[in-house]
Design an enzyme around this catalytic site. Structure first.
Site, PDB file in Angstrom:
ATOM      1  N   ASP A  17       0.868  -1.324   0.080  1.00 49.17           N
ATOM      2  CA  ASP A  17      -0.022   0.016   0.031  1.00 49.17           C
ATOM      3  C   ASP A  17       0.854   1.154   0.066  1.00 49.17           C
ATOM      4  OD1 ASP A  17      -1.421  -2.335   0.835  1.00 49.17           O
ATOM      5  OD2 ASP A  17      -2.601  -1.115   2.131  1.00 49.17           O
TER       6      ASP A  17
ATOM      7  N   GLU B  46      -8.090  -9.870  -4.143  1.00 48.67           N
ATOM      8  CA  GLU B  46      -7.672 -11.142  -3.133  1.00 48.67           C
ATOM      9  C   GLU B  46      -8.702 -12.198  -3.158  1.00 48.67           C
ATOM     10  OE1 GLU B  46      -4.295  -8.752  -0.301  1.00 48.67           O
ATOM     11  OE2 GLU B  46      -6.461  -8.665  -0.101  1.00 48.67           O
TER      12      GLU B  46
END
Length: 772
Positions: free
Chosen positions: A358, A487
């Site tokens: 991130d 994901e």
């Protein structure tokens, strides 16, 4: 989703006390300074639901990995930032009865996070069971000029009686993490001392030997008179306290000023902790609370000068973006290249406070544009310093060369405990390579390539070289067994984004090699020798580049998220019954994996990163195909959709997604804010306005702007640092004004027209005269 916070341009305000939202508020009203942070727990005792959280940057613990059976290469631990000494504690007793907001009648409750000046305040009137009524007013902050200092002003006023009030300021190290395995506690006591002038407590972690010393002192005033206090002192395991009782008079405020210094062994030798903490504490106490608060206001004013975004005509959007900027500036200061950014910052424990991809994908752009370039540079150096560990990570998985940077880390080692992430979400390597490109492209600092960048790029490229397979059936290179950014898909073959970012990394590495050969030949030869860089491996990289397989649907002319994606039943999210959403809270994992639903941008992540490689029609076809299948159940998802929707002219979709990312925590969109705020999504909020509505890009050393303004906004403005200049960009329905606030002139392009913004100068472009 319950909206209970008042709208205000500069503050977050809660104007009544509701125990059911208290843990959410503890996250939202958190304070920090890049070195430590504190959830908005009450100073006085509270027997209701609460997540106690006091965090020190870089102090962590290797908690046991819990898996049913072991796997070769599996991380030995899951790292987490520790809940450390509760330094804010101030217990209050009214003639022997404890003040506890869970056990008394509370009215006129107001909690306010003043973002302009950087402090948390709270006020309320409490009626105890015996009818006694008190008014409490508090202010606290952690200093962004004195990184070790926290300060509290706690004022109690009896409203309908005169009588004894007992106050107990304390330090409590007997704490644990909510997410600790087996309810384990992680701290051991080293030493403590309670004294009338100051008290301290030193703890150490059971593993890794981090030490933290917290030191407190206080002053007490009745009205404006300073009292000479001789407190009763308490010492017990991992706890020190001072206790005093004052006869309080009706209507006369009793005020405690509590000062605390928190110092750690990351910055001092073990024998220096107490002396260093005392020096910091005594200097802060000598300055006094009001002077410290004034310092705080001045320092925050400087931060806002470089990072504020102003929205006229939409208070909800204005409040939200300032909240996100405020939390980003509280989380990371960039002054210590050993530190990075955890997804929850200092607001909670989830994700362990560790570093994820991130940072490179979402946070680097914010710091590039709102601070001096060395701040973002330190985020890159953090990864460079972990290069040897990243090479070890690759060896653990069986590779003979190259580096695999961890998905989750504190010190460079992988410490994530889900196999489909740890082993398969290898696209994180590409984000780290991209951050190097992004930094150099934005700042023009090509010296970074020879100093640090090439070594990282070469080792990442070596990893990709080994991670690909040659498929004889396809006559192409493939990448098998991966998890992409979505994901909600695990162990897939040929995730388009992973394949694409791998090839891009190889291309960029060769480009950097070519640049260094041409411009820093002697230095390049030293690096090539150090890296044992061979012509043969570079030829192999080129072969992979020319022969990579990318899944593609000829009929729809879209990139396929992975092999077999079209085998799924393609039902748009809008056709799901509301009770199914969010699917991660209502469906089994098996059902999610077999569905077409996308957690966050995957193919679109690649079209964002590599936007200059694809035309508008390609972006449009892929956006139109994938966005309707996206459930946006990752905090990272909406912002990229804002940016791409802006580029495609989908203004309503852009604004819809903007509100979702900007008010994710304030409105608790994902029903999880009690765990902490989504710090990296907050960077995405900034990206949504600056790169989305502002259309900011950098190409060939030139800053490019292509703004549009949401229909109900009157104007918006933002500031960016760019190659020595600070520009303020103001957008209205009629024009775009770019003002240079520095003496360094800069070349920019607005709506495809080039301009030079001179020293302290201004450029104005009429929006009616251009095609938008």
């Amino acid at each position: 989703m319950k909206q209970y916070l008042k709208l205000d341009e500069w503050s977050i305000i809660e104007d009544s006390f509701d125990p059911t939202t208290h843990e959410i508020s503890e996250s939202i009203f958190s304070i920090g300074n890049g070195f430590m942070g504190q959830r908005a727990n009450f100073e006085e005792q509270y027997s209701g639901a609460s997540l106690q959280g006091s965090y020190m940057a870089g102090v962590y613990y290797p908690d046991k990995t819990r898996v049913g059976w072991w796997k070769n290469g599996y991380p030995e631990y899951f790292a987490k930032v520790l809940n450390s000494t509760n330094w804010i504690g101030i217990n209050v007793f009214i003639e022997g009865t404890a003040l506890d907001l869970a056990k008394c009648n509370v009215k006129d409750f107001v909690r306010e996070l003043n973002m302009k000046e950087g402090y948390l305040s709270r006020s309320f009137v409490a009626t105890l069971e015996d009818g006694k009524e008190i008014e409490v007013k508090t202010i606290r902050f952690v200093s962004i000029t004195r990184h070790e200092i926290g300060a509290i002003r706690y004022q109690v006023t009896p409203l309908n009686f005169s009588g004894s009030i007992t106050v107990v300021p304390y330090l409590d190290g007997d704490v644990q993490n909510k997410d600790s395995n087996y309810e384990e506690k992680f701290w051991l006591e080293v030493e403590k001392s309670a004294a009338s002038d100051l008290s301290y407590l030193t703890l150490k972690t059971k593993k890794l030997d981090f030490h933290i010393t917290s030191i407190m002192a206080f002053d007490v005033y009745k009205s404006d008179e300073k009292l000479d206090i001789e407190p009763s002192l308490t010492e017990r395991e991992k706890y020190v306290a001072s206790e005093f009782t004052v006869h309080a008079e009706q209507g006369i405020p009793l005020t405690l000023y509590k000062y605390v210094a928190n110092v750690t062994s990351r910055n001092y030798g073990l024998g220096e902790l107490v002396p260093a903490g005392k020096n910091s504490l005594l200097a802060a106490k000598a300055a006094g609370f009001e002077a410290l608060l004034a310092e705080q206001a001045v320092a925050w004013n400087e931060k806002w000068k470089g990072s504020d975004i102003i929205i006229e005509g939409d208070v909800s959007a204005q409040q939200a973006v300032r909240f996100n900027i405020f939390q980003l500036n509280q989380t990371y200061s960039g002054e210590d290249d050993r530190l990075n950014i955890g997804p929850k910052g200092f607001t909670g424990e989830k994700y362990g406070g560790s570093t994820y991809w991130d940072t490179e994908a979402y946070c680097v752009p914010f710091y590039l544009s709102t601070a001096e370039s060395d701040i973002a540079r330190n985020l890159l150096i953090y990864r460079y310093k972990h290069l040897e560990k990243a090479k070890e990570n690759a060896r653990k998985l069986g590779f003979t060369k190259g580096a695999l940077f961890p998905m989750v880390t504190m010190n460079g080692e992988e410490c994530h405990n889900e196999w489909e992430i740890t082993f398969e979400e290898i696209h994180r390597n590409g984000a780290i390579a991209y951050a190097i490109y992004n930094y150099v492209n934005y700042t023009g600092d090509k010296s970074y390539l020879g100093q640090y960048g090439l070594e990282v790029l070469v080792e990442i490229s070596r990893f990709w070289e080994q991670r690909v397979n040659y498929s004889a059936a396809k006559g192409k290179y493939v990448i098998l067994g991966v998890t992409g950014p979505n994901e909600y898909e695990n162990n897939v073959n040929n995730n388009w984004y992973t394949n694409r970012i791998a090839v891009w990394t190889l291309e960029y590495t060769l480009e950097v090699i070519s640049y260094l050969k041409a411009n820093e030949e002697a230095h390049y030869l030293e690096l090539a020798d150090k890296l044992k860089l061979q012509d043969e491996e570079m030829k192999q990289w080129k072969t992979i580049i020319d022969n990579m397989y990318y899944p593609y649907d000829e009929e729809r002319q879209v990139f396929l998220q992975q092999d077999g994606f079209l085998d799924k039943e393609l039902i748009p999210v809008k056709d799901l019954a509301p009770e199914h959403l969010p699917i991660n809270q209502n469906w089994s994992w098996d059902r999610i994996l077999r569905s077409c639903y996308i957690k966050q941008a995957d193919v679109l992540q690649g079209l964002y990163f590599l936007g200059d490689r694809y035309d508008m029609e390609t972006k449009k076809r892929n956006f139109d195909f994938y966005e309707p299948l996206t459930v946006h159940e990752s905090s990272l998802s909406p912002c990229l959709h804002v940016i791409l929707a802006c580029e495609l002219g989908y203004q309503d979709k852009a604004y819809e997604m903007y509100l979702r990312t900007a008010r994710l925590d304030l409105d608790n969109y994902n029903n999880d804010t009690e765990d902490g705020c989504h710090i990296t999504s907050m960077a995405g909020t900034w990206m949504s306005i600056v790169q989305g509505f502002g259309g900011l890009r950098v190409k060939d050393g030139e800053l490019i702007l292509h703004p549009f303004i949401p229909s109900h906004w009157k104007s918006f403005s933002f500031k960016v640092m760019f190659r020595g200049s600070r520009l303020k960009v103001n957008v209205t329905d009629n024009n775009v004004t770019v003002t240079n606030e520095t003496e360094t002139s800069v070349s920019i392009k607005v709506y495809d027209q080039s301009y030079t913004v001179s020293s302290l100068g201004e450029v104005q472009v009429l929006r009616s005269a251009v095609t938008i």
